[in-house]
Scaffold this motif. Structure first.
Motif, PDB file in Angstrom:
ATOM      1  N   SER A 123       0.829  -1.217   0.000  1.00  0.00           N
ATOM      2  CA  SER A 123       0.000   0.000   0.000  1.00  0.00           C
ATOM      3  C   SER A 123       0.856   1.256   0.000  1.00  0.00           C
ATOM      4  CB  SER A 123      -0.924  -0.002   1.220  1.00  0.00           C
ATOM      5  OG  SER A 123      -1.848  -1.058   1.150  1.00  0.00           O
ATOM      6  N   GLN A 124       2.047   1.181   0.620  1.00  0.00           N
ATOM      7  CA  GLN A 124       2.935   2.341   0.690  1.00  0.00           C
ATOM      8  C   GLN A 124       3.935   2.396  -0.464  1.00  0.00           C
ATOM      9  OE1 GLN A 124       4.526   3.241   4.705  1.00  0.00           O
ATOM     10  NE2 GLN A 124       3.178   1.628   5.458  1.00  0.00           N
ATOM     11  N   GLY A 125       3.836   1.455  -1.390  1.00  0.00           N
ATOM     12  CA  GLY A 125       4.732   1.466  -2.539  1.00  0.00           C
ATOM     13  C   GLY A 125       6.127   0.969  -2.240  1.00  0.00           C
ATOM     14  N   ILE A 126       6.300   0.283  -1.128  1.00  0.00           N
ATOM     15  CA  ILE A 126       7.614  -0.221  -0.752  1.00  0.00           C
ATOM     16  C   ILE A 126       7.875  -1.584  -1.371  1.00  0.00           C
ATOM     17  CG2 ILE A 126       9.031  -1.000   1.200  1.00  0.00           C
ATOM     18  CD1 ILE A 126       7.578   1.182   2.870  1.00  0.00           C
ATOM     19  N   ALA A 127       6.903  -2.471  -1.290  1.00  0.00           N
ATOM     20  CA  ALA A 127       6.988  -3.795  -1.916  1.00  0.00           C
ATOM     21  C   ALA A 127       5.993  -3.865  -3.062  1.00  0.00           C
ATOM     22  CB  ALA A 127       6.705  -4.886  -0.883  1.00  0.00           C
ATOM     23  N   ALA A 128       6.153  -4.894  -3.870  1.00  0.00           N
ATOM     24  CA  ALA A 128       5.250  -5.057  -5.014  1.00  0.00           C
ATOM     25  C   ALA A 128       5.061  -6.544  -5.277  1.00  0.00           C
ATOM     26  CB  ALA A 128       5.827  -4.384  -6.250  1.00  0.00           C
ATOM     27  N   GLY A 129       3.927  -6.871  -5.875  1.00  0.00           N
ATOM     28  CA  GLY A 129       3.671  -8.248  -6.255  1.00  0.00           C
ATOM     29  C   GLY A 129       4.483  -8.639  -7.468  1.00  0.00           C
ATOM     30  N   THR A 130       4.557  -9.934  -7.713  1.00  0.00           N
ATOM     31  CA  THR A 130       5.237 -10.400  -8.925  1.00  0.00           C
ATOM     32  C   THR A 130       4.335 -10.264 -10.139  1.00  0.00           C
ATOM     33  OG1 THR A 130       4.531 -12.660  -8.410  1.00  0.00           O
ATOM     34  CG2 THR A 130       6.729 -11.990  -7.665  1.00  0.00           C
ATOM     35  N   THR A 131       3.017 -10.237  -9.901  1.00  0.00           N
ATOM     36  CA  THR A 131       2.034  -9.892 -10.920  1.00  0.00           C
ATOM     37  C   THR A 131       0.963  -9.065 -10.216  1.00  0.00           C
ATOM     38  OG1 THR A 131       0.538 -11.771 -10.589  1.00  0.00           O
ATOM     39  CG2 THR A 131       2.421 -12.120 -12.064  1.00  0.00           C
ATOM     40  N   GLU A 132      -0.061  -8.689 -10.941  1.00  0.00           N
ATOM     41  CA  GLU A 132      -1.112  -7.859 -10.343  1.00  0.00           C
ATOM     42  C   GLU A 132      -1.811  -8.564  -9.191  1.00  0.00           C
ATOM     43  OE1 GLU A 132      -5.226  -5.476 -11.644  1.00  0.00           O
ATOM     44  OE2 GLU A 132      -4.026  -6.567 -13.145  1.00  0.00           O
ATOM     45  N   HIS A 133      -1.973  -9.880  -9.277  1.00  0.00           N
ATOM     46  CA  HIS A 133      -2.734 -10.596  -8.255  1.00  0.00           C
ATOM     47  C   HIS A 133      -1.923 -11.632  -7.489  1.00  0.00           C
ATOM     48  CE1 HIS A 133      -6.391  -8.667  -9.568  1.00  0.00           C
ATOM     49  NE2 HIS A 133      -6.172  -9.063 -10.814  1.00  0.00           N
ATOM     50  N   LEU A 134      -0.622 -11.688  -7.731  1.00  0.00           N
ATOM     51  CA  LEU A 134       0.226 -12.650  -7.024  1.00  0.00           C
ATOM     52  C   LEU A 134       1.396 -11.943  -6.333  1.00  0.00           C
ATOM     53  CD1 LEU A 134       0.502 -15.585  -9.604  1.00  0.00           C
ATOM     54  CD2 LEU A 134      -1.014 -15.430  -7.604  1.00  0.00           C
ATOM     55  N   PHE A 135       1.665 -12.359  -5.103  1.00  0.00           N
ATOM     56  CA  PHE A 135       2.829 -11.858  -4.382  1.00  0.00           C
ATOM     57  C   PHE A 135       3.922 -12.920  -4.281  1.00  0.00           C
ATOM     58  CE2 PHE A 135       5.381 -10.719  -0.663  1.00  0.00           C
ATOM     59  CZ  PHE A 135       5.643  -9.381  -0.936  1.00  0.00           C
ATOM     60  N   GLU A 136       3.551 -14.167  -4.347  1.00  0.00           N
ATOM     61  CA  GLU A 136       4.466 -15.300  -4.202  1.00  0.00           C
ATOM     62  C   GLU A 136       5.254 -15.215  -2.894  1.00  0.00           C
ATOM     63  OE1 GLU A 136       6.137 -17.095  -7.911  1.00  0.00           O
ATOM     64  OE2 GLU A 136       5.869 -15.057  -8.689  1.00  0.00           O
ATOM     65  N   PRO A 137       4.552 -15.271  -1.774  1.00  0.00           N
ATOM     66  CA  PRO A 137       5.191 -15.068  -0.474  1.00  0.00           C
ATOM     67  C   PRO A 137       6.272 -16.086  -0.128  1.00  0.00           C
ATOM     68  CG  PRO A 137       2.959 -15.917  -0.220  1.00  0.00           C
ATOM     69  CD  PRO A 137       3.106 -15.540  -1.641  1.00  0.00           C
ATOM     70  N   LYS A 138       6.180 -17.313  -0.640  1.00  0.00           N
ATOM     71  CA  LYS A 138       7.155 -18.352  -0.297  1.00  0.00           C
ATOM     72  C   LYS A 138       8.385 -18.334  -1.205  1.00  0.00           C
ATOM     73  CE  LYS A 138       4.297 -19.991   2.781  1.00  0.00           C
ATOM     74  NZ  LYS A 138       4.540 -19.745   4.228  1.00  0.00           N
ATOM     75  N   LYS A 139       8.363 -17.497  -2.212  1.00  0.00           N
ATOM     76  CA  LYS A 139       9.472 -17.427  -3.155  1.00  0.00           C
ATOM     77  C   LYS A 139      10.655 -16.702  -2.513  1.00  0.00           C
ATOM     78  CE  LYS A 139      10.573 -15.804  -7.829  1.00  0.00           C
ATOM     79  NZ  LYS A 139      10.050 -15.082  -9.018  1.00  0.00           N
ATOM     80  N   ALA A 140      11.870 -17.191  -2.780  1.00  0.00           N
ATOM     81  CA  ALA A 140      13.064 -16.532  -2.244  1.00  0.00           C
ATOM     82  C   ALA A 140      13.188 -15.130  -2.834  1.00  0.00           C
ATOM     83  CB  ALA A 140      14.313 -17.347  -2.566  1.00  0.00           C
ATOM     84  N   VAL A 141      13.517 -14.159  -1.987  1.00  0.00           N
ATOM     85  CA  VAL A 141      13.691 -12.792  -2.460  1.00  0.00           C
ATOM     86  C   VAL A 141      15.114 -12.645  -2.982  1.00  0.00           C
ATOM     87  CG1 VAL A 141      14.433 -11.845  -0.216  1.00  0.00           C
ATOM     88  CG2 VAL A 141      13.342 -10.353  -1.885  1.00  0.00           C
ATOM     89  N   THR A 142      15.266 -11.999  -4.109  1.00  0.00           N
ATOM     90  CA  THR A 142      16.601 -11.819  -4.678  1.00  0.00           C
ATOM     91  C   THR A 142      17.283 -10.610  -4.050  1.00  0.00           C
ATOM     92  OG1 THR A 142      15.904 -10.349  -6.473  1.00  0.00           O
ATOM     93  CG2 THR A 142      15.774 -12.735  -6.879  1.00  0.00           C
ATOM     94  N   ARG A 143      18.585 -10.544  -4.254  1.00  0.00           N
ATOM     95  CA  ARG A 143      19.349  -9.399  -3.736  1.00  0.00           C
ATOM     96  C   ARG A 143      18.858  -8.096  -4.360  1.00  0.00           C
ATOM     97  NH1 ARG A 143      24.314  -9.835  -1.579  1.00  0.00           N
ATOM     98  NH2 ARG A 143      25.320  -8.447  -3.086  1.00  0.00           N
ATOM     99  N   ALA A 144      18.512  -8.140  -5.624  1.00  0.00           N
ATOM    100  CA  ALA A 144      18.010  -6.940  -6.292  1.00  0.00           C
ATOM    101  C   ALA A 144      16.657  -6.527  -5.741  1.00  0.00           C
ATOM    102  CB  ALA A 144      17.911  -7.172  -7.797  1.00  0.00           C
TER     103      ALA A 144
END
Length: 522
Positions: free
Chosen positions: A39-60
């Motif tokens: 909501s604050q524009g800090i994080a973003a989903g991988t698509t419009e309706h998916l966040f993929e919470p269990k996916k490893a976050v990359t360094r970038a």
């Protein structure tokens, strides 16, 4: 409870605002944190309706989340810090911005590995640096985590620090330092920072820049105004007034710039220069009548054009004129103060040479409103030894030395927006000044070799032209950020830039990022 979530008495989470509609976060323990960050524009989903919470976050990705949380701007560095990060990548500006303020480290010389996952101990170190925390070195980490022995030695103080701050807490007595951080874990870690109201408030506050002084040089009025508009500069120094041999002061005032400065609420402190003419300067400074004649002319200009001040730039002054120069600045300051205008005096670092012997730093600082330290020409045009125009250690020594004689709130540090292209075979005769834009072209050319010099906080660019070795000690967003961070710690009045138009566009975001980050108190 997943690793990275809060535990114990670390405080409740804020209520969520407008929640994004992700289809895959409804059962995630991090759902509230994810919603807040998105909501604050800090994080973003991988698509419009998916966040993929269990996916490893990359360094970038982690770098991008972090830069947005800190309220810093992406910086598209003209010299790429990493050979494996494309300047066209969506995350380039975020990775470069974090590197500029020394929050990110690569994985070897010019390697970042943007798509590699970040480990929990790496995340602990990054979070501690983001919050400017001095790592806590304690010997009881094994009392906190049963897998303490698996935590890398370098990471142990950082893990202890984030644990103490309630920003990363393991589960079942384990920290699991080598585990990949998932996207939901990253959300919880970063959201935990925002739970500290005093910290979160700083990320959104309006930034105060202090004095930001820019000199006009080799540019038209229209070009200068455009350069200023793209920068944080709030104090304009056009080169309008110069001492002539007949003791008159040449007047190159431009009414368009006066009107524009007034409309845009910027100060005008036009330059009063001597064109480095030692003889004419001596003629003026050695005569009280001549000094007063010049003061009278300049005062008339300030009154007529309603100027905010004058920037005195006298160079190549004979040491015998030391008392005369002090007397001149005294008279000018007294006259301009009656009009509500200020006087700033440009000086070089006091290295005990004839070049600065004419300047009584203590008396000039007591008299004038500001002293502008021109912290460049460490290695000068014609120097038989090639080297940096303004390395960080040299600039720091110059500033710290000046602050022993000049009050912090009267000191302005001038930084170079140029550098020098050196011939390694004939540095005295075959070297020349270049803009940062010209430097970037050379650095990007085929065959150029770039290496970051940690001691100098600069890139060294080597290339060959006409079968001869050449080298550039680069000034860019990263090197300038290092100088701004250093100077901000000294609580000085502001910064100045020689010269407007020499920069690449990216340096301004880098400079304001450094000032903003340094202002945070955690």
């Amino acid at each position: 409870m997943m690793l990275g979530s809060l535990a114990g008495n670390c405080g409740p989470a804020h209520a969520a605002g407008n929640k994004p509609d992700f289809q895959d976060t409804h059962t995630s323990y991090a759902r509230a944190a994810i919603d807040r960050l998105v909501s604050q524009g800090i994080a973003a989903g991988t698509t419009e309706h998916l966040f993929e919470p269990k996916k490893a976050v990359t360094r970038a990705e982690f770098a991008s989340f972090a830069i947005r949380l800190l309220g810093l701007k992406p910086v598209n560095n003209s010299i790429n810090p990493y050979g494996d990060v494309s300047a066209k990548a969506w995350y380039y500006g975020n990775v470069a911005a974090m590197t500029n303020v020394s929050l990110l480290e690569g994985k070897g010389q010019r390697l970042f590995r943007p798509n590699a996952s970040i480990t929990r101990e790496e995340a602990a170190a990054l979070i501690a640096r983001m919050l400017k925390q001095r790592p806590v070195e304690l010997n009881n980490l094994s009392d906190t985590y049963t897998d303490a022995a698996e935590i890398s030695t370098w990471a142990q103080p950082y893990v202890q620090t984030v644990h103490k701050l309630c920003l990363m807490r393991g589960s079942d007595g384990l920290f699991r330092p080598g585990d990949q951080v998932t996207r939901e874990e990253a959300a919880v870690m970063l959201d935990a920072i925002l739970q500290k109201n005093a910290w979160a408030a700083q990320f959104k506050q309006k930034q105060a820049h202090g004095i930001q002084l820019g000199w006009q040089y080799n540019s038209s009025t229209a070009e200068f105004m455009k350069q200023v508009q793209q920068s944080p500069v709030n104090t304009l120094v056009p080169r309008w007034f110069f001492l002539n041999g007949d003791m008159s002061v040449s007047n190159h005032v431009n009414s368009t710039l006066i009107s524009w400065a007034s409309r845009t609420d910027r100060k005008l402190w036009p330059l009063l220069g001597n064109r480095s003419n030692k003889e004419t300067t001596h003629q003026m400074l050695s005569s009280s009548a001549n000094r007063e004649a010049v003061v009278k002319q300049v005062t008339s200009f300030v009154k007529t054009y309603k100027l905010g001040g004058i920037n005195v730039d006298f160079e190549n002054v004979d040491p015998s004129d030391r008392e005369g120069f002090t007397a001149f600045v005294t008279s000018l300051t007294n006259a301009l103060h009656k009009l509500g205008a200020v006087v700033s005096v440009d000086v070089s670092p006091n290295l005990g040479t004839d070049w600065t012997a004419a300047f009584d730093y203590v008396k000039l600082a007591e008299i004038s409103d500001y002293m502008v330290l021109m912290s460049y020409e460490e290695h000068w045009s014609g120097d038989p030894k090639p080297g940096s125009v303004a390395s960080l250690p040299w600039v720091k020594r110059a500033l710290v030395s000046m602050l022993t004689e000049v009050a912090n709130d009267k000191t302005i540090l001038a930084l170079p927006l140029y550098t020098r292209d050196w011939s390694m075979a004939s540095p005295e005769t075959a070297s020349w000044d270049i803009t940062l834009g010209e430097q970037a072209i050379r650095a990007a050319a085929a065959g150029s070799r770039i290496q970051w010099d940690t001691r100098l906080s600069q890139y060294r660019v080597n290339y060959t032209a006409a079968h001869a070795a050449r080298e550039i000690w680069a000034e860019d967003s990263r090197s300038l950020s290092a100088k701004v961070l250093m100077s901000s710690e000294q609580n000085i009045a502001g910064l100045a830039y020689w010269y407007m138009g020499g920069e690449t566009a990216d340096v301004w975001n880098a400079i304001t990022n450094a000032m903003r980050f340094n202002s945070y108190i955690f």
